[in-house]
Scaffold this motif. Structure first.
Motif, short mmCIF file in Angstrom:
data_model
loop_
_atom_site.label_atom_id
_atom_site.label_comp_id
_atom_site.label_asym_id
_atom_site.label_seq_id
_atom_site.Cartn_x
_atom_site.Cartn_y
_atom_site.Cartn_z
N LEU A 167 0.83 -1.20 0.00
CA LEU A 167 0.00 0.00 0.00
C LEU A 167 0.87 1.26 0.00
O LEU A 167 0.55 2.25 -0.67
CB LEU A 167 -0.92 -0.01 1.23
CG LEU A 167 -1.98 1.10 1.32
CD1 LEU A 167 -2.93 1.02 0.14
CD2 LEU A 167 -2.75 0.98 2.62
N LEU A 168 1.97 1.21 0.73
CA LEU A 168 2.88 2.35 0.78
C LEU A 168 3.51 2.61 -0.58
O LEU A 168 3.58 3.76 -1.03
CB LEU A 168 3.97 2.10 1.83
CG LEU A 168 5.00 3.21 2.03
CD1 LEU A 168 4.34 4.53 2.38
CD2 LEU A 168 6.01 2.81 3.10
N ILE A 169 3.94 1.55 -1.26
CA ILE A 169 4.52 1.70 -2.60
C ILE A 169 3.47 2.27 -3.56
O ILE A 169 3.76 3.15 -4.39
CB ILE A 169 5.04 0.35 -3.13
CG1 ILE A 169 6.27 -0.09 -2.33
CG2 ILE A 169 5.38 0.44 -4.61
CD1 ILE A 169 7.46 0.84 -2.45
N SER A 170 2.22 1.79 -3.44
CA SER A 170 1.14 2.30 -4.28
C SER A 170 0.90 3.78 -4.01
O SER A 170 0.68 4.57 -4.94
CB SER A 170 -0.14 1.50 -4.01
OG SER A 170 -1.23 2.03 -4.72
N ARG A 171 0.96 4.17 -2.75
CA ARG A 171 0.75 5.59 -2.39
C ARG A 171 1.88 6.46 -2.94
O ARG A 171 1.63 7.57 -3.43
CB ARG A 171 0.67 5.71 -0.87
CG ARG A 171 0.44 7.12 -0.36
CD ARG A 171 -0.89 7.67 -0.80
NE ARG A 171 -1.08 9.02 -0.30
CZ ARG A 171 -1.56 10.02 -1.01
NH1 ARG A 171 -1.91 9.84 -2.26
NH2 ARG A 171 -1.72 11.21 -0.47
N LEU A 172 3.12 5.97 -2.88
CA LEU A 172 4.25 6.73 -3.44
C LEU A 172 4.07 6.91 -4.95
O LEU A 172 4.36 7.97 -5.50
CB LEU A 172 5.56 6.01 -3.15
CG LEU A 172 6.04 6.01 -1.68
CD1 LEU A 172 7.26 5.11 -1.52
CD2 LEU A 172 6.36 7.43 -1.22
N SER A 173 3.58 5.86 -5.60
CA SER A 173 3.32 5.94 -7.04
C SER A 173 2.25 6.98 -7.35
O SER A 173 2.37 7.75 -8.31
CB SER A 173 2.90 4.56 -7.57
OG SER A 173 2.59 4.62 -8.93
N ASP A 174 1.21 7.03 -6.51
CA ASP A 174 0.14 8.02 -6.68
C ASP A 174 0.66 9.45 -6.54
O ASP A 174 0.09 10.38 -7.13
CB ASP A 174 -0.98 7.78 -5.67
CG ASP A 174 -1.73 6.49 -5.92
OD1 ASP A 174 -1.64 5.96 -7.04
OD2 ASP A 174 -2.40 6.00 -4.98
#
Length: 201
Positions: A167-174
């Motif tokens: 989820l953290l990696i996804s948030r950084l991508s966002d």
């Protein structure tokens, strides 16, 4: 976000001198000694950090932490495991690399105005005091206008331990972080290990 920026030799030397002097037994030499020798070790450390940033990878030894259980209060029962707070210690070079990336990430978030306006933690010029001032001011304004207010507080125990890395990696991508930079964060978060040293009695 473009790939994480490589560091100049002078920046690494300053980073070493500003580092906390506490040592970890994972290090080949005590941190105060490394700081005294900063002019001799800055070049190889700079090369290592830049290699990690450009290759988007972090070697496994630098993702290994030595965890020391410390009693939260001296009068607590040492036989109860929940009375301990785990103190995680990383190698010196790993901490230098973390500081480098944290500074670049924070600069990226500030320059692109990506911080949540109500975030007070881990943000320059903000703190628990600024959060408290904001809440008290909102309550007073609400009271002055004749409205009723209800304040709900949520205390998350060990909040950082519950964060999903995916989820953290996804948030950084966002947030616009991509390419080599995002791959580096993926490498940093994956395959981490820890151990608890046992003293001889």
């Amino acid at each position: 976000m473009s790939p994480l920026l490589t560091l100049l030799l002078e920046s690494v030397s300053k980073l070493i001198l500003k580092s906390n002097s506490s040592s970890c037994h994972l290090d080949p030499a005590p941190t105060p000694l490394l700081k005294l020798c900063h002019s001799a070790i800055s070049a190889p450390i700079s090369h290592f950090i830049n290699a990690s940033l450009t290759s988007a990878s972090l070697p496994l030894p630098l993702k290994t932490a030595a965890v020391t259980p410390v009693l939260k209060k001296p009068n607590l029962d040492p036989s109860v495991l929940s009375n301990y707070r785990p103190i995680s210690n990383l190698p010196f070079i790993s901490k230098l690399l973390e500081s480098t990336v944290a500074a670049q990430l924070q600069s990226f978030l500030v320059d692109n105005n990506l911080f949540d306006p109500f975030q007070s933690g881990f943000r320059p010029l903000y703190s628990t005091e600024t959060a408290l001032v904001k809440v008290v001011n909102d309550l007073l304004l609400s009271s002055d206008s004749g409205s009723l207010s209800i304040l709900l507080l949520l205390d998350l125990s060990s909040a950082f331990d519950t964060v999903s890395h995916d989820l953290l990696i996804s948030r950084l991508s966002d947030l616009g972080i991509s390419g080599t930079a995002l791959s580096w964060f993926s490498s940093y978060l994956s395959g981490r290990q820890f151990y608890i040293p046992v003293k001889d009695f």
